[in-house]
Design an enzyme around this catalytic site. Structure first.
Site, PDB file in Angstrom:
ATOM      1  N   CYS A  55       0.815  -1.214   0.000  1.00 45.84           N
ATOM      2  CA  CYS A  55       0.000   0.000   0.000  1.00 45.84           C
ATOM      3  C   CYS A  55       0.855   1.273   0.000  1.00 45.84           C
ATOM      4  O   CYS A  55       1.689   1.458   0.878  1.00 45.84           O
ATOM      5  CB  CYS A  55      -0.893  -0.025   1.247  1.00 45.84           C
ATOM      6  SG  CYS A  55      -1.770   1.513   1.530  1.00 45.84           S
ATOM      7  N   TRP A  88      -7.751  -7.247   4.450  1.00 47.04           N
ATOM      8  CA  TRP A  88      -6.335  -7.592   4.689  1.00 47.04           C
ATOM      9  C   TRP A  88      -6.208  -8.675   5.759  1.00 47.04           C
ATOM     10  O   TRP A  88      -6.592  -8.450   6.902  1.00 47.04           O
ATOM     11  CB  TRP A  88      -5.576  -6.371   5.193  1.00 47.04           C
ATOM     12  CG  TRP A  88      -5.476  -5.209   4.259  1.00 47.04           C
ATOM     13  CD1 TRP A  88      -6.150  -4.031   4.359  1.00 47.04           C
ATOM     14  CD2 TRP A  88      -4.611  -5.076   3.125  1.00 47.04           C
ATOM     15  NE1 TRP A  88      -5.776  -3.187   3.340  1.00 47.04           N
ATOM     16  CE2 TRP A  88      -4.829  -3.795   2.575  1.00 47.04           C
ATOM     17  CE3 TRP A  88      -3.670  -5.919   2.516  1.00 47.04           C
ATOM     18  CZ2 TRP A  88      -4.155  -3.332   1.447  1.00 47.04           C
ATOM     19  CZ3 TRP A  88      -2.993  -5.452   1.388  1.00 47.04           C
ATOM     20  CH2 TRP A  88      -3.241  -4.178   0.868  1.00 47.04           C
ATOM     21  N   ARG A 124     -14.496   1.614   5.243  1.00 48.56           N
ATOM     22  CA  ARG A 124     -13.638   0.534   4.737  1.00 48.56           C
ATOM     23  C   ARG A 124     -12.521   0.249   5.745  1.00 48.56           C
ATOM     24  O   ARG A 124     -12.192   1.088   6.583  1.00 48.56           O
ATOM     25  CB  ARG A 124     -13.062   0.917   3.369  1.00 48.56           C
ATOM     26  CG  ARG A 124     -14.159   1.150   2.327  1.00 48.56           C
ATOM     27  CD  ARG A 124     -13.662   0.893   0.929  1.00 48.56           C
ATOM     28  NE  ARG A 124     -13.215  -0.465   0.732  1.00 48.56           N
ATOM     29  CZ  ARG A 124     -14.026  -1.496   0.417  1.00 48.56           C
ATOM     30  NH1 ARG A 124     -15.304  -1.311   0.234  1.00 48.56           N
ATOM     31  NH2 ARG A 124     -13.523  -2.702   0.256  1.00 48.56           N
ATOM     32  N   PHE A 125     -11.970  -0.941   5.648  1.00 50.20           N
ATOM     33  CA  PHE A 125     -10.959  -1.380   6.616  1.00 50.20           C
ATOM     34  C   PHE A 125      -9.571  -1.184   6.010  1.00 50.20           C
ATOM     35  O   PHE A 125      -8.985  -2.117   5.452  1.00 50.20           O
ATOM     36  CB  PHE A 125     -11.200  -2.843   6.983  1.00 50.20           C
ATOM     37  CG  PHE A 125     -12.602  -3.102   7.465  1.00 50.20           C
ATOM     38  CD1 PHE A 125     -13.028  -2.632   8.707  1.00 50.20           C
ATOM     39  CD2 PHE A 125     -13.509  -3.805   6.673  1.00 50.20           C
ATOM     40  CE1 PHE A 125     -14.325  -2.863   9.155  1.00 50.20           C
ATOM     41  CE2 PHE A 125     -14.810  -4.041   7.111  1.00 50.20           C
ATOM     42  CZ  PHE A 125     -15.216  -3.567   8.351  1.00 50.20           C
ATOM     43  N   THR A 126      -9.075   0.029   6.096  1.00 42.71           N
ATOM     44  CA  THR A 126      -7.849   0.377   5.386  1.00 42.71           C
ATOM     45  C   THR A 126      -6.606   0.306   6.268  1.00 42.71           C
ATOM     46  O   THR A 126      -6.681   0.386   7.495  1.00 42.71           O
ATOM     47  CB  THR A 126      -7.960   1.804   4.809  1.00 42.71           C
ATOM     48  OG1 THR A 126      -8.230   2.716   5.885  1.00 42.71           O
ATOM     49  CG2 THR A 126      -9.062   1.922   3.772  1.00 42.71           C
ATOM     50  N   VAL A 127      -5.461   0.163   5.609  1.00 39.28           N
ATOM     51  CA  VAL A 127      -4.163   0.371   6.232  1.00 39.28           C
ATOM     52  C   VAL A 127      -3.611   1.676   5.678  1.00 39.28           C
ATOM     53  O   VAL A 127      -3.962   2.043   4.560  1.00 39.28           O
ATOM     54  CB  VAL A 127      -3.180  -0.790   5.926  1.00 39.28           C
ATOM     55  CG1 VAL A 127      -3.565  -2.033   6.674  1.00 39.28           C
ATOM     56  CG2 VAL A 127      -3.065  -1.060   4.435  1.00 39.28           C
ATOM     57  N   GLU A 142      -5.190   7.754   8.850  1.00 38.62           N
ATOM     58  CA  GLU A 142      -4.925   8.630   7.705  1.00 38.62           C
ATOM     59  C   GLU A 142      -3.408   8.868   7.598  1.00 38.62           C
ATOM     60  O   GLU A 142      -2.821   9.554   8.433  1.00 38.62           O
ATOM     61  CB  GLU A 142      -5.700   9.950   7.875  1.00 38.62           C
ATOM     62  CG  GLU A 142      -5.382  11.026   6.864  1.00 38.62           C
ATOM     63  CD  GLU A 142      -5.409  10.564   5.419  1.00 38.62           C
ATOM     64  OE1 GLU A 142      -6.380   9.918   5.003  1.00 38.62           O
ATOM     65  OE2 GLU A 142      -4.428  10.837   4.697  1.00 38.62           O
ATOM     66  N   SER A 143      -2.817   8.312   6.546  1.00 39.09           N
ATOM     67  CA  SER A 143      -1.355   8.340   6.431  1.00 39.09           C
ATOM     68  C   SER A 143      -0.776   9.751   6.447  1.00 39.09           C
ATOM     69  O   SER A 143       0.292   9.980   7.018  1.00 39.09           O
ATOM     70  CB  SER A 143      -0.924   7.630   5.150  1.00 39.09           C
ATOM     71  OG  SER A 143      -1.433   8.292   4.010  1.00 39.09           O
TER      72      SER A 143
HETATM   73  N1  LIG Z   1      -6.606   7.840   3.303  1.00 37.55           N
HETATM   74  C1  LIG Z   1      -5.992   6.656   3.610  1.00 37.55           C
HETATM   75  C2  LIG Z   1      -6.128   5.652   2.472  1.00 37.55           C
HETATM   76  C3  LIG Z   1      -5.637   4.298   2.836  1.00 37.55           C
HETATM   77  C4  LIG Z   1      -6.096   3.231   1.837  1.00 37.55           C
HETATM   78  O1  LIG Z   1      -6.987   3.445   1.011  1.00 37.55           O
HETATM   79  N2  LIG Z   1      -5.468   2.040   1.909  1.00 37.55           N
HETATM   80  C5  LIG Z   1      -5.863   0.947   1.027  1.00 37.55           C
HETATM   81  C6  LIG Z   1      -4.682   0.134   0.591  1.00 37.55           C
HETATM   82  S1  LIG Z   1      -3.633   0.901  -0.570  1.00 37.55           S
HETATM   83  C7  LIG Z   1      -6.735  -0.041   1.765  1.00 37.55           C
HETATM   84  O2  LIG Z   1      -6.385  -0.467   2.854  1.00 37.55           O
HETATM   85  N3  LIG Z   1      -7.864  -0.426   1.171  1.00 37.55           N
HETATM   86  C8  LIG Z   1      -8.709  -1.427   1.696  1.00 37.55           C
HETATM   87  C9  LIG Z   1     -10.123  -1.310   1.233  1.00 37.55           C
HETATM   88  O3  LIG Z   1     -10.514  -0.265   0.717  1.00 37.55           O
HETATM   89  O4  LIG Z   1     -10.850  -2.282   1.427  1.00 37.55           O
HETATM   90  C10 LIG Z   1      -4.530   6.943   3.930  1.00 37.55           C
HETATM   91  O5  LIG Z   1      -3.876   7.702   3.201  1.00 37.55           O
HETATM   92  O6  LIG Z   1      -4.062   6.445   4.933  1.00 37.55           O
END
Ligand SMILES: N[C@@H](CCC(=O)N[C@@H](CS)C(=O)NCC(=O)O)C(=O)O
Length: 319
Positions: A55, A88, A124-127, A142-143
């Site tokens: 990511c 993930w 959504r479950f983001t990293v 938020e990165s």
């Molecule tokens: N705004 C967030 C975006 C993070 C993001 O979209 N990460 C993606 C991976 S590149 C993710 O985990 N997506 C999982 C999903 O949407 O299910 C940041 O910059 O931290």
């Protein structure tokens, strides 16, 4: 632990686009700040960072963590790049090379962390996820904010030389903010808008903007090692994570194929290569197996066969 079906939120192939076929990224949900006088104080080994090496957003946080020498203060866990219907997974669910189990919560998936904090969470479950081990909660997802915290919040715990490093210096803020804005829209998020578009019109609009923005960056970088002020700033870090993925992934998978970086953008290419080969924080946080496998395997609606391409060879040309 919550048992409701959350696959609408965790399965990327079920992700909804706008009515016109365009992709709109949702804002991150957890936006707390680590600060001396706040609820989340800077402390050693209180926080844990969850990332995917695939990511770009998570990789920003890894690079700043490394540059600032925060490895002992903020441990990290890497998920498997194969994001399936539950999102993930950790290594106990998918033992991909380099993936790890969750040493803090013993979670199976990143979604478990979110749902343990808020069983009704609907995003959504983001990293990346920055976790607080003391209060058992998520600090921030938020990165762009996590890198700002890493930049300064832990300075009192760091040796002088590391504390002195500043990637968002006061005098350059206006210029950095200005660049971040259009680079995010045109390039960092722009490649996703091209790749996730589900209509010809939405794709064409997005891909043209990606290359207009790259043309603009190319002009800025001619004869320069950095975007702003002749020193490494967060503007470079934020752009770099997208550019290093461009030829290996975005050209093919996201159909951003007017030009490659290596053949079409000599100044951007040189800037990218120099950071990769001369600054270990960049190279050591880049894993092309995780990067390529994630995109080509996980986005079933774009690449149904899940076949991962072998090229480009090499992934990064020598200087
Ligand atoms: N705004 C967030 C975006 C993070 C993001 O979209 N990460 C993606 C991976 S590149 C993710 O985990 N997506 C999982 C999903 O949407 O299910 C940041 O910059 O931290």
């Amino acid at each position: 632990m919550s048992t409701r079906d959350v696959t609408d939120q965790s399965d990327i192939t079920k992700m909804k686009v706008e009515a016109d076929g365009s992709f709109k990224r949702l804002d991150a949900s957890f936006r707390n700040w680590i600060e001396k006088d706040g609820k989340f104080k800077p402390e050693k080994d209180r926080y844990h960072l969850y990332v995917s090496l695939a990511c770009p957003w998570a990789t920003r946080t890894l690079i700043v963590r490394k540059l600032k020498g925060l490895e002992d203060i903020i441990p990290v866990t890497v998920v498997s790049p194969r994001m399936g219907t539950q999102g993930w997974p950790f290594a106990n669910i998918d033992n991909f090379p380099g993936a790890q189990v969750d040493p803090v919560r013993g979670a199976n998936h990143i979604k478990d962390l979110y749902l343990s904090v808020d069983p009704h969470y609907s995003g959504r479950f983001t990293v990346p996820v920055l976790w607080d081990k003391k209060l058992n909660t998520i600090v921030n997802t938020e990165s762009s904010e996590i890198i700002r915290m890493f930049n300064t919040a832990f300075n009192d715990l760091l040796p002088k030389d590391k504390a002195a490093l500043h990637y968002y210096p006061e005098e350059l803020r206006k210029e950095i903010d200005g660049l971040n804005e259009w680079i995010y829209d045109g390039i960092n998020n722009g490649v996703y808008k091209a790749g996730f578009a589900t209509t010809q019109e939405a794709y064409e609009k997005a891909v043209v903007r990606v290359f207009e923005a790259l043309d603009k960056v190319e002009k800025l970088l001619v004869g320069k090692d950095y975007l702003v002020g002749d020193r490494l700033t967060e503007a470079d870090i934020r752009l770099w994570v997208t550019i290093i993925r461009f030829d290996p992934v975005y050209v093919g998978h996201f159909k951003c194929n007017f030009r490659t970086i290596r053949d079409g953008y000599p100044a951007i290419h040189k800037w990218m290569q120099k950071l990769y080969w001369n600054n270990d924080a960049f190279k050591s946080c880049t894993d092309f197996l995780h990067i390529k496998t994630h995109y080509y395997w996980s986005h079933g609606s774009i690449n149904g066969t899940r076949v991962v391409p072998l090229g480009p060879v090499p992934h990064v040309l020598p200087l």
